[in-house]
Design an enzyme around this catalytic site. Sequence first.
Site, PDB file in Angstrom:
ATOM      1  N   SER A 126     -25.404 -14.663  -5.958  1.00 40.55           N
ATOM      2  CA  SER A 126     -26.546 -15.284  -5.464  1.00 40.55           C
ATOM      3  C   SER A 126     -27.233 -16.466  -6.327  1.00 40.55           C
ATOM      4  O   SER A 126     -27.282 -16.257  -7.830  1.00 40.55           O
ATOM      5  CB  SER A 126     -27.830 -14.499  -5.227  1.00 40.55           C
ATOM      6  OG  SER A 126     -29.077 -14.856  -5.269  1.00 40.55           O
ATOM      7  N   TYR A 151     -33.378  -7.675  -7.734  1.00 42.08           N
ATOM      8  CA  TYR A 151     -32.457  -7.927  -6.648  1.00 42.08           C
ATOM      9  C   TYR A 151     -31.593  -8.705  -7.493  1.00 42.08           C
ATOM     10  O   TYR A 151     -30.381  -8.729  -7.857  1.00 42.08           O
ATOM     11  CB  TYR A 151     -32.875  -8.549  -5.502  1.00 42.08           C
ATOM     12  CG  TYR A 151     -31.967  -9.419  -4.857  1.00 42.08           C
ATOM     13  CD1 TYR A 151     -32.022 -10.773  -4.802  1.00 42.08           C
ATOM     14  CD2 TYR A 151     -30.883  -8.765  -4.066  1.00 42.08           C
ATOM     15  CE1 TYR A 151     -30.905 -11.565  -4.342  1.00 42.08           C
ATOM     16  CE2 TYR A 151     -29.985  -9.614  -3.570  1.00 42.08           C
ATOM     17  CZ  TYR A 151     -29.793 -10.819  -3.700  1.00 42.08           C
ATOM     18  OH  TYR A 151     -28.909 -11.597  -3.232  1.00 42.08           O
ATOM     19  N   LYS A 155     -27.369  -8.764  -9.142  1.00 41.41           N
ATOM     20  CA  LYS A 155     -26.327  -9.647  -9.067  1.00 41.41           C
ATOM     21  C   LYS A 155     -25.737 -10.418 -10.410  1.00 41.41           C
ATOM     22  O   LYS A 155     -24.765 -10.456 -10.696  1.00 41.41           O
ATOM     23  CB  LYS A 155     -26.973 -10.916  -8.067  1.00 41.41           C
ATOM     24  CG  LYS A 155     -27.067 -10.570  -6.626  1.00 41.41           C
ATOM     25  CD  LYS A 155     -25.967 -10.194  -6.003  1.00 41.41           C
ATOM     26  CE  LYS A 155     -26.089  -9.779  -4.492  1.00 41.41           C
ATOM     27  NZ  LYS A 155     -24.779  -9.337  -4.057  1.00 41.41           N
TER      28      LYS A 155
HETATM   29  C1  WQD Z   1     -37.684 -19.178   1.046  1.00 45.59           C
HETATM   30  C2  WQD Z   1     -39.172 -19.872   1.056  1.00 45.59           C
HETATM   31  C3  WQD Z   1     -40.949 -18.645   0.084  1.00 45.59           C
HETATM   32  C4  WQD Z   1     -41.334 -16.388   3.920  1.00 45.59           C
HETATM   33  C5  WQD Z   1     -33.357 -15.943  -0.489  1.00 45.59           C
HETATM   34  C6  WQD Z   1     -32.775 -14.652  -0.327  1.00 45.59           C
HETATM   35  C7  WQD Z   1     -32.041 -14.094  -1.624  1.00 45.59           C
HETATM   36  C8  WQD Z   1     -31.282 -15.127  -1.988  1.00 45.59           C
HETATM   37  C9  WQD Z   1     -31.924 -16.708  -2.179  1.00 45.59           C
HETATM   38  C10 WQD Z   1     -28.904 -14.825  -1.554  1.00 45.59           C
HETATM   39  C11 WQD Z   1     -39.849 -19.478  -0.317  1.00 45.59           C
HETATM   40  C12 WQD Z   1     -41.121 -19.213   1.682  1.00 45.59           C
HETATM   41  C13 WQD Z   1     -40.605 -17.213   3.027  1.00 45.59           C
HETATM   42  C14 WQD Z   1     -42.408 -16.589   4.627  1.00 45.59           C
HETATM   43  C15 WQD Z   1     -42.560 -18.544   3.240  1.00 45.59           C
HETATM   44  N1  WQD Z   1     -29.937 -15.511  -1.142  1.00 45.59           N
HETATM   45  N2  WQD Z   1     -41.362 -18.279   2.652  1.00 45.59           N
HETATM   46  N3  WQD Z   1     -43.278 -17.623   4.205  1.00 45.59           N
HETATM   47  O1  WQD Z   1     -36.982 -16.295  -1.671  1.00 45.59           O
HETATM   48  O2  WQD Z   1     -35.401 -18.425  -1.487  1.00 45.59           O
HETATM   49  O3  WQD Z   1     -34.637 -15.929  -1.361  1.00 45.59           O
HETATM   50  O4  WQD Z   1     -32.530 -17.103  -0.959  1.00 45.59           O
HETATM   51  O5  WQD Z   1     -28.900 -14.125  -2.368  1.00 45.59           O
HETATM   52  O6  WQD Z   1     -31.470 -13.178  -1.279  1.00 45.59           O
HETATM   53  O7  WQD Z   1     -33.840 -13.783  -0.190  1.00 45.59           O
HETATM   54  O8  WQD Z   1     -35.649 -17.025   0.308  1.00 45.59           O
HETATM   55  O9  WQD Z   1     -36.448 -17.069   2.783  1.00 45.59           O
HETATM   56  O10 WQD Z   1     -37.676 -15.570   1.267  1.00 45.59           O
HETATM   57  O11 WQD Z   1     -37.981 -17.941   1.005  1.00 45.59           O
HETATM   58  O12 WQD Z   1     -43.428 -19.212   2.821  1.00 45.59           O
HETATM   59  O13 WQD Z   1     -42.657 -15.564   5.417  1.00 45.59           O
HETATM   60  O14 WQD Z   1     -39.916 -19.936   2.221  1.00 45.59           O
HETATM   61  O15 WQD Z   1     -41.980 -18.653  -0.486  1.00 45.59           O
HETATM   62  O16 WQD Z   1     -40.555 -20.881  -0.688  1.00 45.59           O
HETATM   63  P1  WQD Z   1     -35.666 -16.800  -1.018  1.00 45.59           P
HETATM   64  P2  WQD Z   1     -36.789 -16.824   1.304  1.00 45.59           P
END
Ligand code: WQD
Length: 340
Positions: A126, A151, A155
């Site tokens: 990741s 998490y 990784k």
């Molecule tokens: C993306 C953006 C939130 C939800 C993910 C996976 C992790 C890894 C990396 C593989 C952020 C914003 C989110 C919501 C929001 N992938 N958001 N409201 O945190 O980048 O991590 O990709 O390993 O496993 O979880 O992804 O989709 O949670 O958030 O504003 O209800 O969307 O703040 O900026 P993240 P995410």
Amino acid sequence: MAQILVTGGLGFIGSHTVVELIQAGHEPIIVDNLSNSTASVLDGIEKISGKRPTFERVDLKVKAEVRDFFSRYTTLEGIIHFAAFKAVGESVQKPLEYYENNLGSLVYILQEMRDLQIDKLIFSSSCTVYGEADELPITENSPVKAAISPYGNTKQIGEEVIKDAIEAHGFNSISLRYFNPIGAHPSAEIGESPLGVPLNLVPYVTQTAAGVREQLAVFGDDYETRDGTNERDYIHVVDVAKAHVVALDRLLKGQNQGNYEVFNLGTGKGSTVLEVIQSFEKVSNSKLNYKIVERRHGDVTAAYADTTKANQVLGWKSEKTLDDAMVDAWRWEKKIRKIN
Ligand code: WQD
């Protein structure tokens, strides 16, 4: 044609990879403990590929179950290891379950590889290993920083465990560092179906549009980005799946340079949360109900990939756009919610 173990093969990225493996002529064997997926995913895989892969319910953090499985599958040529808990926020609340599950399962898989001389492993890693990167875009040489979440730590540690195992037992392994996989198979036969309240942005967007959720909360608009919301590299899950087949074939053909390689899987393009919302509104011709709230702990400001190494060394490049992914994510959401 190779018989390949796919752990977590009924999950989001796992199921899409199983489809691509079948279509490339391989024979995937799926193990999954159904902690974040359902066996009905097999129906979707069969509808798309015309084949119903072998599936066994195995809890990989139980050593006896792992040993039993491998005692019965003695012709595996490689392993793609997806099985892991993956919610950044949840891992802060349940670190011990994350370490037990994500690292325990990896160690038991590696012990079987050692004992049975299976020497090809693709590891699901990741971009979270980079934390808040000092420079953008992020290359594979960007420093791996102290993990912001358990998490991300599983990784990071997972990659180290694999390297130590390689040192001692001579495996060949490729770690694929995903950025933000989103979307669904264009057939709408498989997609992202998180159990419970979605923790990731895109399923929350589509569930809000489908009326399953009241309103999307955007976690902060006071970041140092073009519109104040976080920036991420959103990559279509089918592109991510195809990269796994390319990486596996690289190992099967002995084309890997050195016995441990790492590749970033991204598009190379960053999109902010508001840009994701705008993309969804455009492709769905609708207005999304959202509000700006306070920041979410653990979020980095921006992360997007330098894709040079994956393009030039691995020989893989993402093909689909953010809009493509939002079209496919919305089609999938409407299918499972029976919205026409
Ligand atoms: C993306 C953006 C939130 C939800 C993910 C996976 C992790 C890894 C990396 C593989 C952020 C914003 C989110 C919501 C929001 N992938 N958001 N409201 O945190 O980048 O991590 O990709 O390993 O496993 O979880 O992804 O989709 O949670 O958030 O504003 O209800 O969307 O703040 O900026 P993240 P995410």
